[in-house]
Design a protein around this motif. Sequence first.
Motif, PDB file in Angstrom:
ATOM      1  N   MET A   1       6.226  -4.501  33.426  1.00 48.58           N
ATOM      2  CA  MET A   1       6.264  -4.866  34.831  1.00 48.58           C
ATOM      3  C   MET A   1       6.293  -6.392  34.911  1.00 48.58           C
ATOM      4  O   MET A   1       5.518  -7.079  34.267  1.00 48.58           O
ATOM      5  N   ALA A   2       7.182  -6.892  35.736  1.00 51.70           N
ATOM      6  CA  ALA A   2       7.354  -8.334  35.876  1.00 51.70           C
ATOM      7  C   ALA A   2       6.201  -8.971  36.658  1.00 51.70           C
ATOM      8  O   ALA A   2       5.963 -10.162  36.555  1.00 51.70           O
ATOM      9  N   THR A   3       5.486  -8.181  37.436  1.00 55.80           N
ATOM     10  CA  THR A   3       4.399  -8.688  38.253  1.00 55.80           C
ATOM     11  C   THR A   3       3.207  -9.057  37.373  1.00 55.80           C
ATOM     12  O   THR A   3       2.851  -8.336  36.464  1.00 55.80           O
ATOM     13  N   ASN A   4       2.581 -10.171  37.651  1.00 59.95           N
ATOM     14  CA  ASN A   4       1.389 -10.555  36.923  1.00 59.95           C
ATOM     15  C   ASN A   4       0.211  -9.809  37.543  1.00 59.95           C
ATOM     16  O   ASN A   4      -0.433 -10.301  38.483  1.00 59.95           O
ATOM     17  N   LEU A   5      -0.061  -8.639  36.995  1.00 56.88           N
ATOM     18  CA  LEU A   5      -1.087  -7.758  37.543  1.00 56.88           C
ATOM     19  C   LEU A   5      -2.472  -8.403  37.498  1.00 56.88           C
ATOM     20  O   LEU A   5      -3.237  -8.288  38.455  1.00 56.88           O
ATOM     21  N   GLU A   6      -2.773  -9.091  36.426  1.00 56.95           N
ATOM     22  CA  GLU A   6      -4.084  -9.721  36.318  1.00 56.95           C
ATOM     23  C   GLU A   6      -4.284 -10.785  37.394  1.00 56.95           C
ATOM     24  O   GLU A   6      -5.359 -10.875  37.984  1.00 56.95           O
ATOM     25  N   GLN A   7      -3.261 -11.576  37.657  1.00 58.82           N
ATOM     26  CA  GLN A   7      -3.381 -12.599  38.699  1.00 58.82           C
ATOM     27  C   GLN A   7      -3.524 -11.948  40.067  1.00 58.82           C
ATOM     28  O   GLN A   7      -4.305 -12.405  40.913  1.00 58.82           O
ATOM     29  N   LEU A   8      -2.788 -10.866  40.294  1.00 59.73           N
ATOM     30  CA  LEU A   8      -2.906 -10.157  41.569  1.00 59.73           C
ATOM     31  C   LEU A   8      -4.316  -9.600  41.730  1.00 59.73           C
ATOM     32  O   LEU A   8      -4.883  -9.662  42.827  1.00 59.73           O
ATOM     33  N   GLN A   9      -4.902  -9.084  40.667  1.00 56.06           N
ATOM     34  CA  GLN A   9      -6.281  -8.585  40.735  1.00 56.06           C
ATOM     35  C   GLN A   9      -7.244  -9.701  41.137  1.00 56.06           C
ATOM     36  O   GLN A   9      -8.121  -9.494  41.979  1.00 56.06           O
ATOM     37  N   VAL A  10      -7.081 -10.865  40.536  1.00 52.29           N
ATOM     38  CA  VAL A  10      -7.932 -12.012  40.869  1.00 52.29           C
ATOM     39  C   VAL A  10      -7.739 -12.403  42.335  1.00 52.29           C
ATOM     40  O   VAL A  10      -8.707 -12.631  43.066  1.00 52.29           O
ATOM     41  N   ASP A  11      -6.485 -12.469  42.758  1.00 45.32           N
ATOM     42  CA  ASP A  11      -6.183 -12.850  44.136  1.00 45.32           C
ATOM     43  C   ASP A  11      -6.732 -11.828  45.133  1.00 45.32           C
ATOM     44  O   ASP A  11      -7.250 -12.199  46.192  1.00 45.32           O
ATOM     45  N   VAL A  12      -6.635 -10.548  44.787  1.00 46.56           N
ATOM     46  CA  VAL A  12      -7.158  -9.497  45.673  1.00 46.56           C
ATOM     47  C   VAL A  12      -8.679  -9.586  45.746  1.00 46.56           C
ATOM     48  O   VAL A  12      -9.258  -9.468  46.832  1.00 46.56           O
ATOM     49  N   ALA A  13      -9.332  -9.795  44.611  1.00 49.66           N
ATOM     50  CA  ALA A  13     -10.793  -9.925  44.609  1.00 49.66           C
ATOM     51  C   ALA A  13     -11.237 -11.065  45.530  1.00 49.66           C
ATOM     52  O   ALA A  13     -12.190 -10.910  46.299  1.00 49.66           O
ATOM     53  N   LEU A  14     -10.535 -12.174  45.478  1.00 50.74           N
ATOM     54  CA  LEU A  14     -10.844 -13.295  46.365  1.00 50.74           C
ATOM     55  C   LEU A  14     -10.565 -12.922  47.822  1.00 50.74           C
ATOM     56  O   LEU A  14     -11.383 -13.190  48.711  1.00 50.74           O
ATOM     57  N   ALA A  15      -9.434 -12.285  48.069  1.00 46.13           N
ATOM     58  CA  ALA A  15      -9.073 -11.899  49.441  1.00 46.13           C
ATOM     59  C   ALA A  15     -10.087 -10.910  50.019  1.00 46.13           C
ATOM     60  O   ALA A  15     -10.380 -10.955  51.221  1.00 46.13           O
ATOM     61  N   LEU A  16     -10.632 -10.037  49.173  1.00 45.30           N
ATOM     62  CA  LEU A  16     -11.627  -9.068  49.651  1.00 45.30           C
ATOM     63  C   LEU A  16     -12.871  -9.758  50.204  1.00 45.30           C
ATOM     64  O   LEU A  16     -13.514  -9.237  51.108  1.00 45.30           O
ATOM     65  N   THR A  17     -13.184 -10.928  49.699  1.00 46.09           N
ATOM     66  CA  THR A  17     -14.364 -11.653  50.185  1.00 46.09           C
ATOM     67  C   THR A  17     -14.113 -12.302  51.537  1.00 46.09           C
ATOM     68  O   THR A  17     -15.061 -12.703  52.212  1.00 46.09           O
ATOM     69  N   LYS A  18     -12.847 -12.386  51.933  1.00 44.45           N
ATOM     70  CA  LYS A  18     -12.492 -13.082  53.167  1.00 44.45           C
ATOM     71  C   LYS A  18     -12.030 -12.157  54.298  1.00 44.45           C
ATOM     72  O   LYS A  18     -11.835 -12.609  55.419  1.00 44.45           O
ATOM     73  N   VAL A  19     -11.840 -10.889  53.992  1.00 46.01           N
ATOM     74  CA  VAL A  19     -11.294  -9.962  54.990  1.00 46.01           C
ATOM     75  C   VAL A  19     -12.288  -9.755  56.118  1.00 46.01           C
ATOM     76  O   VAL A  19     -13.457  -9.452  55.894  1.00 46.01           O
ATOM     77  N   GLU A  20     -11.789  -9.937  57.326  1.00 42.37           N
ATOM     78  CA  GLU A  20     -12.548  -9.593  58.528  1.00 42.37           C
ATOM     79  C   GLU A  20     -11.769  -8.483  59.204  1.00 42.37           C
ATOM     80  O   GLU A  20     -10.626  -8.675  59.611  1.00 42.37           O
ATOM     81  N   TYR A  21     -12.383  -7.323  59.305  1.00 43.91           N
ATOM     82  CA  TYR A  21     -11.683  -6.160  59.833  1.00 43.91           C
ATOM     83  C   TYR A  21     -12.568  -5.455  60.845  1.00 43.91           C
ATOM     84  O   TYR A  21     -13.739  -5.193  60.574  1.00 43.91           O
ATOM     85  N   ASP A  22     -12.003  -5.185  61.998  1.00 48.56           N
ATOM     86  CA  ASP A  22     -12.690  -4.445  63.052  1.00 48.56           C
ATOM     87  C   ASP A  22     -11.923  -3.144  63.257  1.00 48.56           C
ATOM     88  O   ASP A  22     -10.817  -3.154  63.791  1.00 48.56           O
ATOM     89  N   TRP A  23     -12.490  -2.047  62.812  1.00 47.37           N
ATOM     90  CA  TRP A  23     -11.788  -0.769  62.868  1.00 47.37           C
ATOM     91  C   TRP A  23     -11.418  -0.350  64.294  1.00 47.37           C
ATOM     92  O   TRP A  23     -10.524   0.468  64.487  1.00 47.37           O
ATOM     93  N   GLN A  24     -12.042  -0.924  65.273  1.00 43.93           N
ATOM     94  CA  GLN A  24     -11.757  -0.571  66.663  1.00 43.93           C
ATOM     95  C   GLN A  24     -10.621  -1.399  67.259  1.00 43.93           C
ATOM     96  O   GLN A  24     -10.235  -1.169  68.399  1.00 43.93           O
ATOM     97  N   ASP A  25     -10.091  -2.321  66.512  1.00 44.66           N
ATOM     98  CA  ASP A  25      -9.022  -3.192  67.000  1.00 44.66           C
ATOM     99  C   ASP A  25      -7.669  -2.493  66.815  1.00 44.66           C
ATOM    100  O   ASP A  25      -7.094  -2.493  65.727  1.00 44.66           O
ATOM    101  N   THR A  26      -7.180  -1.889  67.873  1.00 44.54           N
ATOM    102  CA  THR A  26      -5.949  -1.112  67.822  1.00 44.54           C
ATOM    103  C   THR A  26      -4.764  -1.951  67.366  1.00 44.54           C
ATOM    104  O   THR A  26      -3.938  -1.489  66.568  1.00 44.54           O
ATOM    105  N   LYS A  27      -4.671  -3.183  67.852  1.00 50.31           N
ATOM    106  CA  LYS A  27      -3.545  -4.040  67.454  1.00 50.31           C
ATOM    107  C   LYS A  27      -3.541  -4.278  65.944  1.00 50.31           C
ATOM    108  O   LYS A  27      -2.486  -4.230  65.305  1.00 50.31           O
ATOM    109  N   THR A  28      -4.694  -4.521  65.381  1.00 50.18           N
ATOM    110  CA  THR A  28      -4.788  -4.720  63.933  1.00 50.18           C
ATOM    111  C   THR A  28      -4.392  -3.448  63.199  1.00 50.18           C
ATOM    112  O   THR A  28      -3.651  -3.490  62.214  1.00 50.18           O
ATOM    113  N   ASN A  29      -4.866  -2.310  63.661  1.00 45.99           N
ATOM    114  CA  ASN A  29      -4.546  -1.046  62.993  1.00 45.99           C
ATOM    115  C   ASN A  29      -3.054  -0.738  63.066  1.00 45.99           C
ATOM    116  O   ASN A  29      -2.464  -0.285  62.076  1.00 45.99           O
TER     117      ASN A  29
END
Length: 177
Positions: free
Chosen positions: A1-29
Amino acid sequence: MATNLEQLQVDVALALTKVEYDWQDTKTNLRLVDEIRNSIDTLNFDENVVPSATHIAEVAVACGEYLQIRDFLMGIRTEKHPAQVALYLNLLKEVVDDEHAVPFATVLSSYLYQFDMFEEARKELDIALTTTPDYSLAVLLKRVYDAQWPSFMMEQMASDLHQQVLAVISTEVKETE
């Protein structure tokens, strides 16, 4: 696979710490639903076209906090080619931590079962149940598999529920204060 899976894992782990999600926000959903559809359509490992870390993190959090998004993933097989959806789910499952992977492994399991890939389906289900033994969808699927439910019924179930799930996502409105 051409994708750097390890880098994506690192980037996702960082992004998970920043996600703000409101399940009641219809526009976001609704935005997430559209982004999931687009990500499935454009996913191409040969050309290194994968969803962003932010998208993956947001979908992972949404699936954990709002089961309608997870259930949307169960039914997207009625809109998109199931093999392409399975690739998407597998990618998401591989780049998030074990806890966030549970919904993806569970939904992927149902896809594999639909195509009579019973051993692979049970393997994915075991991943989910090992991490979260009481995950309701995984427990239900285990009962379905143990009962040797006909595999074609997975697609029928998804088809029957998909429009209802979309209707719920579209109509739930955040209460105003």
